[in-house]
Design an enzyme around this catalytic site. Structure first.
Site: not given
Ligand code: AMP
Length: 192
Positions: A10, A85, A124, A130, A141
């Protein structure tokens, strides 16, 4: 809103689509990683949460988005990548938008098989530097996605608003499926 499991693609699709339509790409993960890199108060708070694969508390995320969508670059639209989320985040978003007489126009779910997700995440590892891209955190996750985020599928399906796009293909192919599926999306009107 772009929804999907970690590794569903996404983020990549949001980046291309936002550039194409000249709308803002709001990645909450990227915003949080920025805050961590800059060592802000928010960054210090969320660092251990991100690194363990957990979710940042809903109130913090809702406040972050509420502030972000007020920026000028969101005037002609935006893509939310990584938010909401959880169901409470989705409810808060609906409320926030309806308070301004707005609502979500498209909610897209990128559907990818479990094997493809695991293969992509393995690929990845290390490549995007990261802190949450090691195997153990990736599994957490995915578990958190199933428990907290997957219920959003039902939430949006009940609103009759969910668009499903099969993400089991190359980036360009998924992009063209996406473009077909959301054909009503307009490009930015005024542009920045
Ligand atoms: P992502 O890059 O979207 O995979 O986000 C990386 C990390 O950021 C996630 O594993 C969460 O720890 C945190 N995170 C990102 N977006 C949210 C959200 N909407 N709610 C809570 N935690 C978030």
């Amino acid at each position: 809103v772009f929804l999907g499991a970690p590794g569903a693609g996404k983020g990549t699709q949001a980046q291309i689509f936002a550039q194409d339509k000249k709308v803002a790409h709001i990645s909450t993960g990227a915003m949080l990683r920025d805050a961590v890199a800059q060592g802000t108060e928010l960054g210090q708070k969320v660092k251990p949460i991100i690194e363990s694969g957990g979710l940042v508390p809903d109130d913090l995320m809702v406040a972050l988005i509420e502030d972000r969508i007020k920026h000028d670059d969101c005037k002609c639209g935006y893509i939310l990548d990584g938010f909401p989320r959880t169901v409470p985040q989705a409810e808060a978003l609906d409320k926030m938008l309806s308070a301004h007489g707005e609502k979500l126009t498209h909610i897209v779910l990128f559907e990818v098989s479990e094997e493809a997700v695991l293969a992509r995440l393995a690929g990845r590892r290390g490549s995007e530097s990261r802190a949450d891209d090691n195997a153990e955190v990736q599994m957490e996750r995915i578990r958190v996605y199933r428990e907290k985020t997957a219920p959003l599928i039902d939430y949006y399906e009940k609103q009759g608003a969910l668009i499903k796009v099969s993400g089991d293909a190359a980036i360009e192919e998924v992009q063209s499926r996406l473009v077909k599926a959301v054909s009503g999306v307009k490009s930015c009107c005024c542009c920045h």
